[in-house]
Design a protein around this motif. Structure first.
Motif, PDB file in Angstrom:
ATOM      1  N   THR A 179     -17.539 -30.723 -10.068  1.00 18.09           N
ATOM      2  CA  THR A 179     -16.270 -31.446  -9.953  1.00 18.09           C
ATOM      3  C   THR A 179     -16.215 -32.217  -8.639  1.00 18.09           C
ATOM      4  OG1 THR A 179     -15.283 -29.431  -9.040  1.00 18.09           O
ATOM      5  CG2 THR A 179     -15.030 -29.810 -11.392  1.00 18.09           C
ATOM      6  N   GLU A 180     -15.176 -33.037  -8.481  1.00 19.94           N
ATOM      7  CA  GLU A 180     -15.039 -33.878  -7.297  1.00 19.94           C
ATOM      8  C   GLU A 180     -13.633 -33.772  -6.716  1.00 19.94           C
ATOM      9  OE1 GLU A 180     -16.186 -37.809  -8.442  1.00 19.94           O
ATOM     10  OE2 GLU A 180     -18.317 -37.287  -8.641  1.00 19.94           O
ATOM     11  N   PHE A 181     -13.126 -32.556  -6.625  1.00 17.92           N
ATOM     12  CA  PHE A 181     -11.802 -32.378  -6.054  1.00 17.92           C
ATOM     13  C   PHE A 181     -11.812 -32.706  -4.559  1.00 17.92           C
ATOM     14  CE2 PHE A 181     -11.147 -29.546  -9.759  1.00 17.92           C
ATOM     15  CZ  PHE A 181      -9.915 -30.026 -10.179  1.00 17.92           C
ATOM     16  N   LEU A 182     -10.728 -33.318  -4.123  1.00 15.17           N
ATOM     17  CA  LEU A 182     -10.496 -33.478  -2.694  1.00 15.17           C
ATOM     18  C   LEU A 182      -9.960 -32.168  -2.130  1.00 15.17           C
ATOM     19  CD1 LEU A 182      -8.692 -36.959  -2.869  1.00 15.17           C
ATOM     20  CD2 LEU A 182     -11.099 -36.538  -2.284  1.00 15.17           C
ATOM     21  N   THR A 183     -10.106 -31.982  -0.839  1.00 19.24           N
ATOM     22  CA  THR A 183      -9.617 -30.755  -0.215  1.00 19.24           C
ATOM     23  C   THR A 183      -8.140 -30.884   0.116  1.00 19.24           C
ATOM     24  OG1 THR A 183     -11.776 -30.271   0.744  1.00 19.24           O
ATOM     25  CG2 THR A 183      -9.868 -29.177   1.734  1.00 19.24           C
ATOM     26  N   MET A 184      -7.370 -29.959  -0.406  1.00 15.75           N
ATOM     27  CA  MET A 184      -5.947 -29.902  -0.051  1.00 15.75           C
ATOM     28  C   MET A 184      -5.842 -29.263   1.327  1.00 15.75           C
ATOM     29  SD  MET A 184      -2.868 -30.458  -1.386  1.00 15.75           S
ATOM     30  CE  MET A 184      -1.141 -29.934  -1.316  1.00 15.75           C
ATOM     31  N   PRO A 185      -5.327 -29.997   2.328  1.00 19.78           N
ATOM     32  CA  PRO A 185      -5.243 -29.415   3.666  1.00 19.78           C
ATOM     33  C   PRO A 185      -4.409 -28.140   3.670  1.00 19.78           C
ATOM     34  CG  PRO A 185      -4.838 -31.781   3.720  1.00 19.78           C
ATOM     35  CD  PRO A 185      -4.834 -31.382   2.280  1.00 19.78           C
ATOM     36  N   ALA A 186      -4.869 -27.147   4.415  1.00 26.55           N
ATOM     37  CA  ALA A 186      -4.130 -25.892   4.501  1.00 26.55           C
ATOM     38  C   ALA A 186      -2.724 -26.111   5.032  1.00 26.55           C
ATOM     39  CB  ALA A 186      -4.885 -24.906   5.389  1.00 26.55           C
ATOM     40  N   SER A 187      -2.548 -27.151   5.850  1.00 27.93           N
ATOM     41  CA  SER A 187      -1.214 -27.446   6.395  1.00 27.93           C
ATOM     42  C   SER A 187      -0.243 -27.908   5.328  1.00 27.93           C
ATOM     43  CB  SER A 187      -1.321 -28.519   7.489  1.00 27.93           C
ATOM     44  OG  SER A 187      -1.909 -29.709   6.970  1.00 27.93           O
ATOM     45  N   ASN A 188      -0.753 -28.298   4.150  1.00 27.20           N
ATOM     46  CA  ASN A 188       0.100 -28.725   3.043  1.00 27.20           C
ATOM     47  C   ASN A 188       0.396 -27.596   2.062  1.00 27.20           C
ATOM     48  OD1 ASN A 188      -1.187 -31.252   4.114  1.00 27.20           O
ATOM     49  ND2 ASN A 188       0.134 -32.183   2.587  1.00 27.20           N
ATOM     50  N   VAL A 189      -0.071 -26.395   2.384  1.00 32.33           N
ATOM     51  CA  VAL A 189       0.145 -25.230   1.530  1.00 32.33           C
ATOM     52  C   VAL A 189       0.843 -24.156   2.349  1.00 32.33           C
ATOM     53  CG1 VAL A 189      -0.929 -23.484   0.072  1.00 32.33           C
ATOM     54  CG2 VAL A 189      -1.960 -25.770   0.242  1.00 32.33           C
ATOM     55  N   GLU A 190       2.013 -23.773   1.920  1.00 30.55           N
ATOM     56  CA  GLU A 190       2.801 -22.771   2.646  1.00 30.55           C
ATOM     57  C   GLU A 190       3.034 -21.560   1.745  1.00 30.55           C
ATOM     58  OE1 GLU A 190       7.378 -22.721   3.734  1.00 30.55           O
ATOM     59  OE2 GLU A 190       6.290 -24.077   5.070  1.00 30.55           O
ATOM     60  N   ILE A 191       2.541 -20.405   2.171  1.00 31.85           N
ATOM     61  CA  ILE A 191       2.688 -19.184   1.390  1.00 31.85           C
ATOM     62  C   ILE A 191       3.798 -18.339   2.010  1.00 31.85           C
ATOM     63  CG2 ILE A 191       1.500 -17.170   0.459  1.00 31.85           C
ATOM     64  CD1 ILE A 191      -1.137 -18.619   0.922  1.00 31.85           C
ATOM     65  N   ALA A 192       4.772 -17.999   1.212  1.00 30.78           N
ATOM     66  CA  ALA A 192       5.928 -17.249   1.714  1.00 30.78           C
ATOM     67  C   ALA A 192       5.500 -15.874   2.228  1.00 30.78           C
ATOM     68  CB  ALA A 192       6.969 -17.102   0.614  1.00 30.78           C
ATOM     69  N   ASP A 193       6.361 -15.296   3.037  1.00 31.06           N
ATOM     70  CA  ASP A 193       6.141 -13.944   3.583  1.00 31.06           C
ATOM     71  C   ASP A 193       4.825 -13.830   4.328  1.00 31.06           C
ATOM     72  OD1 ASP A 193       8.544 -13.219   2.382  1.00 31.06           O
ATOM     73  OD2 ASP A 193       7.573 -12.502   0.562  1.00 31.06           O
ATOM     74  N   ASN A 194       4.395 -14.967   4.899  1.00 31.32           N
ATOM     75  CA  ASN A 194       3.140 -14.998   5.653  1.00 31.32           C
ATOM     76  C   ASN A 194       1.963 -14.535   4.805  1.00 31.32           C
ATOM     77  OD1 ASN A 194       1.733 -15.630   8.023  1.00 31.32           O
ATOM     78  ND2 ASN A 194       1.771 -13.493   8.717  1.00 31.32           N
ATOM     79  N   GLY A 195       2.082 -14.707   3.494  1.00 32.13           N
ATOM     80  CA  GLY A 195       1.007 -14.361   2.589  1.00 32.13           C
ATOM     81  C   GLY A 195       0.802 -12.876   2.381  1.00 32.13           C
ATOM     82  N   GLN A 196       1.776 -12.055   2.737  1.00 30.82           N
ATOM     83  CA  GLN A 196       1.621 -10.606   2.655  1.00 30.82           C
ATOM     84  C   GLN A 196       2.169 -10.068   1.328  1.00 30.82           C
ATOM     85  OE1 GLN A 196       0.140  -8.581   4.767  1.00 30.82           O
ATOM     86  NE2 GLN A 196      -0.214  -9.936   6.503  1.00 30.82           N
TER      87      GLN A 196
END
Length: 545
Positions: free
Chosen positions: A108-125
């Motif tokens: 595939t040829e997906f572009l990388t979604m910047p981590a700064s554009n992904v926000e996980i609630a509860d600090n991902g816990q």
């Protein structure tokens, strides 16, 4: 700028987290072995954890964003392969490093979604208490800030000090499709006949003009879009009524101030729907005067039909939907009783006066229950004069009703396949002269978030079994009055309701291969909202006059 606004990524309000979790468990549970009782730490060593989206039973999911500053979110959860012996904590992070590996593995040829554009609630816990297998859901927010149109991959990986990630479930791969398309870039779906009602006392008819359904293949590594279409082939405008003029004794066509405004501004509120192939009709109902379709004289019928025809011609509308409710039969002193010939005569007169217009009927309660009996209707085969008839049962106070006038449902077969009976509370008979292919057997109301009809989804599950067993005779789908994005008990339900119905109604919607996403496409030209908005705000398309 062309924009597509995502209102609901994932469509299954029908499938609760428990059902999704069950599907994931079936995929991930290891083969049982006989090893005797093991200490806690050894049990944990033989336990794995996976991460899933609420709306996908595999390790891939799809969300959509609009170019600019659009945002959307998706619920995720973690699940163990066996109940935890003690509390297990899991950490989820946006993992850009997985993109190259994914592209290499699947070509595939997906572009990388910047981590700064992904926000996980509860600090991902996540926390999975002892004795449980599944965590609570937390929200992942995806942001379009700085992104151009394209397909991005946003892997979310998990780790834990107590358990190891499962081999195929330690990362959830989100395809984030960033686009900006106008509604004009989509074709109107013609495989289904989708019926919308719009109450103009609350909304502009443009609310019916912006629905986009997208079919995504989540079993394929590149998660392609199979198709995108707009929905809403027939749009019935309310509120239009039949009333009684005490002075003249006439049956009068009543247009309230809201529908009058819409008709007088048809270039803004109606033509955009018709330009894309939609049929825009007036939905006629009673107004409590005691006079309705079932107790008209021949003279009143002739006069009323002439008024309706003049209105349709003046405003260049496509037809009429007859929905006999709220007439107040037997409740107003001096008004005639119901009879079984008035309504059939009205329908016949409507067709003869307007042969080029669409004529549809809501099959509802006593006014239509005798339409199977040509002796009662004075020899008129009502169905011969109709384009379509469909269920008028769309109340929020009962589950989705599947009407069965032709008696095709085998209750024993349904029960064996998990159908929850009763199928419906409203026995009907076939309308004389109407083909089964012209009859819509169900209508889906917009239930509140907390409604048991929504949370349990029995009605939609019935719909799936009904469809799966081949009992449906056509692709007619009806929905109750459309709603916009509303805070409170109906928040998010406008997309979830239509998407959920499509998921269970489409033949392949429940096999885990496809996801049906419901979106809103804003056309920046001539709409009643600010064309510069980047998201769908609460109350969009609410009347502003």
């Amino acid at each position: 700028m062309r924009r597509l606004i995502n209102i609901k990524n994932g469509v299954m309000t029908l499938l609760s987290a428990a059902v999704i979790a069950g599907l994931a468990a079936c995929e991930a549970d290891p083969v049982e072995t006989i090893r005797g009782n093991l200490p806690d730490d050894e049990s944990l060593e033989n336990t794995n954890v996976l991460i899933r989206s609420q709306y996908s039973s595999v390790e891939r999911a799809v969300v959509r964003l609009t170019e600019g500053t659009g945002t959307t979110f998706d619920p995720i959860y973690c699940q163990l392969t066996r109940p935890a012996e003690k509390t297990v904590t899991v950490k989820a992070v946006s993992d850009e490093s997985k993109v190259a590996e994914y592209n290499s593995t699947y070509g595939t040829e997906f572009l990388t979604m910047p981590a700064s554009n992904v926000e996980i609630a509860d600090n991902g816990q996540f926390s999975i208490p002892a004795g449980n297998k599944t965590s609570e859901k937390i929200k992942v927010t995806f942001k379009a800030d700085g992104l151009t149109a394209g397909n991005y991959l946003a892997p979310i990986s998990i780790s834990s000090e107590e358990v190891a990630p499962s081999e195929n479930g330690g990362t959830l791969f989100y395809a984030v499709k960033v686009r900006g398309l106008e509604v004009g870039d989509y074709e109107l779906d013609t495989e289904n006949t989708t019926v919308f009602y719009v109450n103009t006392s609350d909304y502009s008819p443009l609310l019916a003009d912006v629905w986009v359904i997208s079919k995504e293949d989540v079993m394929s590594p590149n998660m392609p879009t199979v198709w995108q279409k707009t929905y809403g082939n027939i749009v019935n405008l309310r509120t239009v009524q039949i009333g009684y003029d005490e002075t003249t004794g006439r049956a009068r066509l009543i247009l309230n101030s809201d529908i009058s405004y819409v008709l007088e501004h048809a270039d803004l509120h109606i033509r955009p729907l018709q330009d894309k192939g939609r049929k825009v009709c007036l939905s006629l109902e009673g107004n409590g005067s005691g006079l309705g379709f079932c107790n008209l004289t021949d003279a009143q019928i002739e006069d009323f039909v002439a008024q309706v025809k003049a209105c349709l011609d003046l405003y260049e509308l496509d037809g009429v939907n007859l929905f006999d409710r709220n007439a107040g039969y037997g409740q107003v002193e001096g008004m005639p009783a119901m009879n079984t010939t008035s309504y059939p005569k009205l329908i016949k007169a409507m067709r003869e006066a307007m042969p080029d217009k669409m004529l549809t009927l809501a099959d509802y309660e006593e006014p239509t229950e005798y339409f199977w009996d040509t002796e009662a209707t004075g020899g008129i085969e009502v169905g011969k004069y109709l384009d379509y008839a469909w269920s008028g049962y769309m109340s929020e106070n009962e589950d989705v009703q599947i009407l069965d006038p032709w008696g095709v449902i085998d209750q024993n077969e349904g029960e064996m396949n998990g159908m929850m009976f009763p199928v419906n509370n409203h026995p009907r008979k076939p309308i004389a002269g109407l083909e089964q292919s012209q009859y819509g057997a169900f209508a889906v109301p917009f239930y509140s978030v907390s409604s048991s009809f929504n949370t349990e989804g029995i009605g939609l599950m019935n719909l799936w079994v009904w469809r799966m067993l081949g009992w449906s005779a056509n692709n007619i789908l009806m929905f109750g009055d459309l709603i916009t994005n509303i805070q409170g008990e109906y928040e998010g339900q406008w997309g979830a309701t239509i998407g959920g119905a499509l998921m269970v109604y489409e033949p392949d919607g429940m096999d885990g291969t496809y996801i049906y996403g419901t979106y809103i496409s804003h056309n920046p030209n001539g709409n009643v909202f600010d064309p510069n908005t980047q998201t769908l705000y609460y109350g969009d398309y609410a009347k502003d006059w």
